[in-house]
Write a protein that holds these residues in place. Structure first.
Motif, PDB file in Angstrom:
ATOM      1  N   LEU A   1       0.844  -1.192   0.000  1.00 41.50           N
ATOM      2  CA  LEU A   1       0.000   0.000   0.000  1.00 41.50           C
ATOM      3  C   LEU A   1       0.884   1.248   0.000  1.00 41.50           C
ATOM      4  N   PRO A   2       1.463   1.585  -1.166  1.00 46.47           N
ATOM      5  CA  PRO A   2       2.293   2.796  -1.243  1.00 46.47           C
ATOM      6  C   PRO A   2       1.499   4.032  -0.842  1.00 46.47           C
ATOM      7  N   LEU A   3       2.184   5.002  -0.276  1.00 47.83           N
ATOM      8  CA  LEU A   3       1.506   6.218   0.173  1.00 47.83           C
ATOM      9  C   LEU A   3       0.771   6.913  -0.966  1.00 47.83           C
ATOM     10  N   GLU A   4       1.327   6.845  -2.185  1.00 54.85           N
ATOM     11  CA  GLU A   4       0.686   7.524  -3.311  1.00 54.85           C
ATOM     12  C   GLU A   4      -0.616   6.844  -3.744  1.00 54.85           C
ATOM     13  N   ASP A   5      -0.865   5.645  -3.226  1.00 51.33           N
ATOM     14  CA  ASP A   5      -2.105   4.938  -3.555  1.00 51.33           C
ATOM     15  C   ASP A   5      -3.222   5.233  -2.565  1.00 51.33           C
ATOM     16  N   VAL A   6      -2.968   6.121  -1.597  1.00 46.35           N
ATOM     17  CA  VAL A   6      -3.961   6.390  -0.557  1.00 46.35           C
ATOM     18  C   VAL A   6      -4.392   7.855  -0.626  1.00 46.35           C
ATOM     19  N   VAL A   7      -5.698   8.071  -0.619  1.00 51.00           N
ATOM     20  CA  VAL A   7      -6.273   9.415  -0.548  1.00 51.00           C
ATOM     21  C   VAL A   7      -7.240   9.434   0.632  1.00 51.00           C
ATOM     22  N   ARG A   8      -7.647  10.620   1.039  1.00 51.80           N
ATOM     23  CA  ARG A   8      -8.601  10.731   2.147  1.00 51.80           C
ATOM     24  C   ARG A   8      -9.907  11.313   1.643  1.00 51.80           C
ATOM     25  N   ILE A   9     -10.985  10.631   1.989  1.00 53.13           N
ATOM     26  CA  ILE A   9     -12.338  11.077   1.659  1.00 53.13           C
ATOM     27  C   ILE A   9     -13.075  11.276   2.972  1.00 53.13           C
ATOM     28  N   ASP A  10     -13.494  12.486   3.258  1.00 50.44           N
ATOM     29  CA  ASP A  10     -14.071  12.810   4.574  1.00 50.44           C
ATOM     30  C   ASP A  10     -13.119  12.414   5.694  1.00 50.44           C
ATOM     31  N   GLY A  11     -11.818  12.520   5.442  1.00 46.59           N
ATOM     32  CA  GLY A  11     -10.831  12.174   6.451  1.00 46.59           C
ATOM     33  C   GLY A  11     -10.542  10.693   6.584  1.00 46.59           C
ATOM     34  N   VAL A  12     -11.200   9.847   5.790  1.00 45.40           N
ATOM     35  CA  VAL A  12     -11.040   8.396   5.870  1.00 45.40           C
ATOM     36  C   VAL A  12     -10.056   7.932   4.803  1.00 45.40           C
ATOM     37  N   PRO A  13      -9.034   7.148   5.149  1.00 46.80           N
ATOM     38  CA  PRO A  13      -8.088   6.674   4.125  1.00 46.80           C
ATOM     39  C   PRO A  13      -8.747   5.665   3.188  1.00 46.80           C
ATOM     40  N   CYS A  14      -8.639   5.948   1.900  1.00 44.79           N
ATOM     41  CA  CYS A  14      -9.196   5.083   0.859  1.00 44.79           C
ATOM     42  C   CYS A  14      -8.165   4.945  -0.252  1.00 44.79           C
TER      43      CYS A  14
ATOM     44  N   SER B   1      -6.719   5.176  -3.982  1.00 47.21           N
ATOM     45  CA  SER B   1      -6.946   6.152  -5.050  1.00 47.21           C
ATOM     46  C   SER B   1      -7.828   5.552  -6.139  1.00 47.21           C
ATOM     47  N   LEU B   2      -8.284   6.393  -7.056  1.00 46.91           N
ATOM     48  CA  LEU B   2      -9.132   5.912  -8.152  1.00 46.91           C
ATOM     49  C   LEU B   2      -8.433   4.826  -8.960  1.00 46.91           C
ATOM     50  N   GLU B   3      -7.156   5.065  -9.335  1.00 47.25           N
ATOM     51  CA  GLU B   3      -6.452   4.077 -10.150  1.00 47.25           C
ATOM     52  C   GLU B   3      -6.242   2.783  -9.382  1.00 47.25           C
ATOM     53  N   ARG B   4      -5.825   2.882  -8.121  1.00 45.78           N
ATOM     54  CA  ARG B   4      -5.609   1.674  -7.330  1.00 45.78           C
ATOM     55  C   ARG B   4      -6.928   0.934  -7.116  1.00 45.78           C
ATOM     56  N   THR B   5      -8.008   1.676  -6.883  1.00 46.94           N
ATOM     57  CA  THR B   5      -9.315   1.054  -6.712  1.00 46.94           C
ATOM     58  C   THR B   5      -9.734   0.299  -7.957  1.00 46.94           C
ATOM     59  N   ALA B   6      -9.490   0.894  -9.135  1.00 49.12           N
ATOM     60  CA  ALA B   6      -9.848   0.229 -10.393  1.00 49.12           C
ATOM     61  C   ALA B   6      -9.107  -1.093 -10.538  1.00 49.12           C
ATOM     62  N   VAL B   7      -7.815  -1.096 -10.234  1.00 43.94           N
ATOM     63  CA  VAL B   7      -7.019  -2.321 -10.375  1.00 43.94           C
ATOM     64  C   VAL B   7      -7.449  -3.366  -9.351  1.00 43.94           C
ATOM     65  N   ASP B   8      -7.680  -2.952  -8.105  1.00 46.82           N
ATOM     66  CA  ASP B   8      -8.116  -3.907  -7.084  1.00 46.82           C
ATOM     67  C   ASP B   8      -9.448  -4.540  -7.462  1.00 46.82           C
ATOM     68  N   CYS B   9     -10.390  -3.724  -7.930  1.00 45.10           N
ATOM     69  CA  CYS B   9     -11.697  -4.262  -8.324  1.00 45.10           C
ATOM     70  C   CYS B   9     -11.559  -5.188  -9.530  1.00 45.10           C
ATOM     71  N   ALA B  10     -10.707  -4.811 -10.483  1.00 45.13           N
ATOM     72  CA  ALA B  10     -10.506  -5.661 -11.656  1.00 45.13           C
ATOM     73  C   ALA B  10      -9.922  -7.012 -11.260  1.00 45.13           C
ATOM     74  N   ARG B  11      -9.110  -7.034 -10.206  1.00 42.18           N
ATOM     75  CA  ARG B  11      -8.509  -8.288  -9.734  1.00 42.18           C
ATOM     76  C   ARG B  11      -9.492  -9.139  -8.930  1.00 42.18           C
ATOM     77  N   ASP B  12     -10.309  -8.497  -8.114  1.00 43.45           N
ATOM     78  CA  ASP B  12     -11.031  -9.223  -7.068  1.00 43.45           C
ATOM     79  C   ASP B  12     -12.508  -9.464  -7.359  1.00 43.45           C
ATOM     80  N   LEU B  13     -13.140  -8.613  -8.160  1.00 46.18           N
ATOM     81  CA  LEU B  13     -14.575  -8.740  -8.384  1.00 46.18           C
ATOM     82  C   LEU B  13     -14.878  -9.635  -9.571  1.00 46.18           C
ATOM     83  N   ASP B  14     -16.126 -10.085  -9.649  1.00 44.88           N
ATOM     84  CA  ASP B  14     -16.575 -10.763 -10.855  1.00 44.88           C
ATOM     85  C   ASP B  14     -16.424  -9.809 -12.037  1.00 44.88           C
TER      86      ASP B  14
END
Length: 346
Positions: free
Chosen positions: A123-136, A138-151
């Motif tokens: 989890l590189p620091l550049e892959d983390v953003v804060r939304i309402d103060g909550v660590p999530c 990033s858009l690009e990392r989220t896309a890759v994770d979903c592409a790997r893990d979801l149907d």
């Protein structure tokens, strides 16, 4: 018609930790704003959500509230990820989410959890953003994770939306949008290539990203395109531009289908009619919308094209979509279907 996709993160609901017993008391309920209800989450935590949400919106808020409670209780570096991060970013998802997902670069705990799913990944620091103060993630990392893990379909819905946002998709700037979407796609593929050898879901993620499009405006539009891909039609054009009776129109999808009487390309246009497409508060506006849509369809059909329309009942499965489209297609001689079989693998 898509005019510059806009990024709109979803706000997390208000969450109070460890207050379920208190929340049942009159004193606590007196502090809850009008038009809201108290929902129990994990370990006694509660979320305060609007009481007029539909089933899907309420499930989203409960999911995000649970994720927020998990994040607040987690003491190691982490980020909400996968479909949970997708919801936080305001991305489209295909179905109601299951348990929230949390990613950490180190093992969080050996204890078994039932209300959220955790995974250990870099989890590189550049892959983390804060939304309402909550660590999530990033858009690009989220896309890759979903592409790997979801149907595949669930993943394609998310990646389509990420491409639209990061390319600032605009149907009137197609060349610019396609160029920027290609750059985003290259970055996503580079992330997949950088995964450890044999990483779970990497092959499927590559296929999902390669076939993603910035032009879907809704999850059902992605479903229709996915249905055509697994049927074997790889030549569908999303947001196809049509000039008719002095107006410019864009249709959700279109398949090339022979020639018009004047010798130009004939199209079979494929449209999804959502339940809220014509629903507005004013009945006069609703009627005007229906008339405008009818005139639009007549103008397109007058060119010699054809149209297949779907709604929720008519798009229950890829096979059902393929049957309807196949019955409308005129020019099938010599056509070879090449299904994107990798999208069928779970």
């Amino acid at each position: 018609m898509l005019r510059s996709a806009i990024y709109r993160p979803r706000p997390f609901p208000a969450v109070v930790l460890g207050h379920w017993r208190t929340a049942r008391g009159n004193a606590f309920r007196a502090t809850v704003p009008a038009g809201c209800e108290v929902v129990r989450l994990r370990d006694g935590a509660v979320a305060i959500v609007a009481d007029d949400l539909d089933r899907f919106e309420r499930a989203e808020q409960v999911h995000l509230g649970t994720a927020l409670a998990v994040s607040r209780r987690t003491r190691v570096r982490h980020a909400l990820s996968g479909v949970t991060a997708a919801l936080a970013h305001g991305l489209r998802v295909w179905k109601l989410p299951g348990r929230p997902v949390l990613t950490s670069p180190q093992k969080v705990s050996s204890a078994r959890t039932t209300d959220y799913r955790r995974q250990t990944r870099a989890l590189p620091l550049e892959d983390v953003v804060r939304i309402d103060g909550v660590p999530c993630t990033s858009l690009e990392r989220t896309a890759v994770d979903c592409a790997r893990d979801l149907d595949p379909l669930d993943a394609l819905v998310v990646v389509d939306h990420v491409l639209a946002l990061l390319s600032h998709a605009d149907t009137y700037q197609r060349v610019r949008t396609e160029r920027e979407a290609a750059d985003v796609r290259r970055r996503l593929l580079a992330r997949i290539d950088a995964l450890p050898r044999g990483a779970r879901g990497a092959r499927r993620a590559r296929v999902v990203v390669e076939w993603a499009s910035p032009w879907a405006q809704s999850a059902p539009e992605t479903f229709l395109r996915w249905s055509l891909l697994v049927w074997g039609r790889r030549d569908a054009v999303a947001q196809c531009r049509v000039e008719a009776e002095g107006n410019t129109y864009f249709t959700d999808l279109a398949l090339p289908d022979g020639r018009r009487p004047d010798g130009t390309q004939r199209w079979l246009h494929i449209e999804y009619d959502g339940e809220l497409k014509y629903h507005v508060a004013d009945a006069g506006q609703t009627a005007a919308g229906l008339i405008a849509e009818r005139n639009r369809e007549r103008a397109i059909l007058a060119l010699g094209d054809d149209m297949a329309r779907f709604d929720r009942r008519g798009a229950r499965s890829p096979a059902q979509v393929a049957r309807v489209v196949a019955a409308k297609v005129r020019h099938t001689s010599g056509q070879r279907l090449h299904p994107v079989r990798e999208l069928l693998a779970n």
